[in-house]
Design a protein around this motif. Sequence first.
Motif, PDB file in Angstrom:
ATOM      1  N   ARG A 164       0.820  -1.219   0.000  1.00 22.12           N
ATOM      2  CA  ARG A 164       0.000   0.000   0.000  1.00 22.12           C
ATOM      3  C   ARG A 164       0.854   1.268   0.000  1.00 22.12           C
ATOM      4  O   ARG A 164       0.516   2.272  -0.630  1.00 22.12           O
ATOM      5  N   LYS A 165       1.994   1.197   0.681  1.00 28.16           N
ATOM      6  CA  LYS A 165       2.865   2.378   0.772  1.00 28.16           C
ATOM      7  C   LYS A 165       3.315   2.876  -0.596  1.00 28.16           C
ATOM      8  O   LYS A 165       3.643   4.041  -0.771  1.00 28.16           O
ATOM      9  N   TYR A 166       3.385   1.976  -1.556  1.00 29.51           N
ATOM     10  CA  TYR A 166       3.923   2.348  -2.875  1.00 29.51           C
ATOM     11  C   TYR A 166       2.845   2.651  -3.911  1.00 29.51           C
ATOM     12  O   TYR A 166       3.140   2.845  -5.075  1.00 29.51           O
ATOM     13  N   LEU A 167       1.606   2.678  -3.467  1.00 32.14           N
ATOM     14  CA  LEU A 167       0.519   2.938  -4.415  1.00 32.14           C
ATOM     15  C   LEU A 167       0.106   4.402  -4.374  1.00 32.14           C
ATOM     16  O   LEU A 167       0.190   5.034  -3.327  1.00 32.14           O
ATOM     17  N   PRO A 168      -0.346   4.915  -5.509  1.00 33.01           N
ATOM     18  CA  PRO A 168      -0.791   6.315  -5.521  1.00 33.01           C
ATOM     19  C   PRO A 168      -2.115   6.494  -4.776  1.00 33.01           C
ATOM     20  O   PRO A 168      -2.855   5.538  -4.577  1.00 33.01           O
ATOM     21  N   ASN A 169      -2.361   7.718  -4.402  1.00 29.78           N
ATOM     22  CA  ASN A 169      -3.583   8.047  -3.698  1.00 29.78           C
ATOM     23  C   ASN A 169      -4.657   8.433  -4.686  1.00 29.78           C
ATOM     24  O   ASN A 169      -4.835   9.587  -5.031  1.00 29.78           O
ATOM     25  N   GLU A 170      -5.334   7.454  -5.201  1.00 27.27           N
ATOM     26  CA  GLU A 170      -6.368   7.740  -6.196  1.00 27.27           C
ATOM     27  C   GLU A 170      -7.636   7.022  -5.799  1.00 27.27           C
ATOM     28  O   GLU A 170      -7.642   6.239  -4.861  1.00 27.27           O
ATOM     29  N   GLY A 171      -8.684   7.257  -6.573  1.00 29.83           N
ATOM     30  CA  GLY A 171      -9.926   6.551  -6.274  1.00 29.83           C
ATOM     31  C   GLY A 171      -9.846   5.099  -6.719  1.00 29.83           C
ATOM     32  O   GLY A 171      -8.808   4.640  -7.172  1.00 29.83           O
ATOM     33  N   LYS A 172     -10.965   4.429  -6.580  1.00 25.80           N
ATOM     34  CA  LYS A 172     -10.998   3.028  -6.990  1.00 25.80           C
ATOM     35  C   LYS A 172     -10.784   2.889  -8.498  1.00 25.80           C
ATOM     36  O   LYS A 172     -11.211   3.752  -9.269  1.00 25.80           O
ATOM     37  N   ILE A 173     -10.164   1.798  -8.898  1.00 27.97           N
ATOM     38  CA  ILE A 173      -9.988   1.514 -10.332  1.00 27.97           C
ATOM     39  C   ILE A 173     -11.291   0.927 -10.876  1.00 27.97           C
ATOM     40  O   ILE A 173     -11.741   1.262 -11.953  1.00 27.97           O
ATOM     41  N   PHE A 174     -11.874   0.033 -10.093  1.00 28.57           N
ATOM     42  CA  PHE A 174     -13.164  -0.549 -10.464  1.00 28.57           C
ATOM     43  C   PHE A 174     -14.199  -0.180  -9.401  1.00 28.57           C
ATOM     44  O   PHE A 174     -13.939  -0.323  -8.214  1.00 28.57           O
ATOM     45  N   GLU A 175     -15.342   0.273  -9.849  1.00 24.08           N
ATOM     46  CA  GLU A 175     -16.417   0.626  -8.905  1.00 24.08           C
ATOM     47  C   GLU A 175     -17.481  -0.461  -8.868  1.00 24.08           C
ATOM     48  O   GLU A 175     -18.338  -0.481  -8.003  1.00 24.08           O
ATOM     49  N   ASP A 176     -17.424  -1.351  -9.865  1.00 22.20           N
ATOM     50  CA  ASP A 176     -18.558  -2.260 -10.068  1.00 22.20           C
ATOM     51  C   ASP A 176     -18.377  -3.655  -9.470  1.00 22.20           C
ATOM     52  O   ASP A 176     -19.064  -4.590  -9.838  1.00 22.20           O
ATOM     53  N   GLY A 177     -17.415  -3.808  -8.567  1.00 28.73           N
ATOM     54  CA  GLY A 177     -17.222  -5.113  -7.936  1.00 28.73           C
ATOM     55  C   GLY A 177     -16.476  -6.115  -8.804  1.00 28.73           C
ATOM     56  O   GLY A 177     -16.474  -7.307  -8.525  1.00 28.73           O
TER      57      GLY A 177
END
Length: 295
Positions: A164-177
């Motif tokens: 998690r430390k190396y991931l960008p702070n963005e929204g979800k990639i998928f919203e639809d499950g």
Amino acid sequence: MKSGFVSIVGRPNVGKSTLLNALLDTKLAIISDKAGTTRNIIEGVYEDEECQIVFVDTPGIHKPVNKLGNILNQKAYTSSENVDLILFVIDVEKGFGKGDSFILERLKEEKLPILLILNKIDKIKKDQLLERIAEYQKLYDFCEIFPISASQKKNLSQLIPTIRKYLPNEGKIFEDGTFTNISTDFYVSEIIREKVLQKTREEVPHAVTCVVERRIEKKDKVIIQATIIVDRESIKKIIVGKNASMLKNIGIDARRDLEEYFQKKVYLDLFVKVIENWREKETYLKEFGFTDLEN
Ligand SMILES: Nc1nc2c(ncn2[C@@H]2O[C@H](COP(=O)(O)OP(=O)(O)OP(=O)(O)O)[C@@H](O)[C@H]2O)c(=O)[nH]1
Ligand SMILES: [Mg+2]
């Protein structure tokens, strides 16, 4: 929320697919003790309150001896571009070999953080592990060196927070499950291929492709008709076995897994077919929505 793509890369048989399944707590990718088990890019989505991670399992990178080998390597390399983090998995019992150095050289070009996963720590002693960690620290500026046992799920609980430390702070990639990129039919065909891999010797598995020709889901049962395609009569003989005993056992094992997956009774009709000509094989696969790997 943090989110991103994380590819799982390394030599064949180091435990990449075992790690994917362990991280997702489900059986998504097939596993065997034969090198070259994974042939397709398999994506699985991990999600908790704090992050969404798309893990990308890839075919083991090896010294290619044929066209198929080249294609598998290429798939693995391409999957390591445009991701946020690379999990570079090695078999810590075997150590960091020539093949690993070759992969590392190529991965460095991506200029992405590389997290070195030392898998199979259950196979070595603790002092040996500490020596190896010290040794690998000198190899490259890995963002982390992380020892685990994927099959025994050892030391996995800290892996997600580390990633998690190396991931960008963005929204979800998928919203639809969305959970995976693979279809149900592909999954069924892979389960059958896994049983072939697990039950036969080295020379057989690589000449095998599985295809689902019919799948009918009813309220209380699933009816599946599938074919194992081989390129030689001699391989067919091995897979069918004496009095069809081998084929029967492959079917029993596959059905067990599929019943767990569908949570229903599964009726599985398995056939073995010889197709020597690759064009003919391609046409056959296409008819059922499958594609040949070499294309
Ligand atoms: N002892 C031990 N065995 C493991 C561990 N992780 C995986 N294995 C075994 O290693 C073998 C290879 O596992 P896979 O997950 O199929 O390896 P892979 O890297 O995906 O292999 P390819 O798809 O061929 O590239 C299997 O027999 C696994 O059971 C581990 O932590 N400890
Ligand atoms: Mg694999």
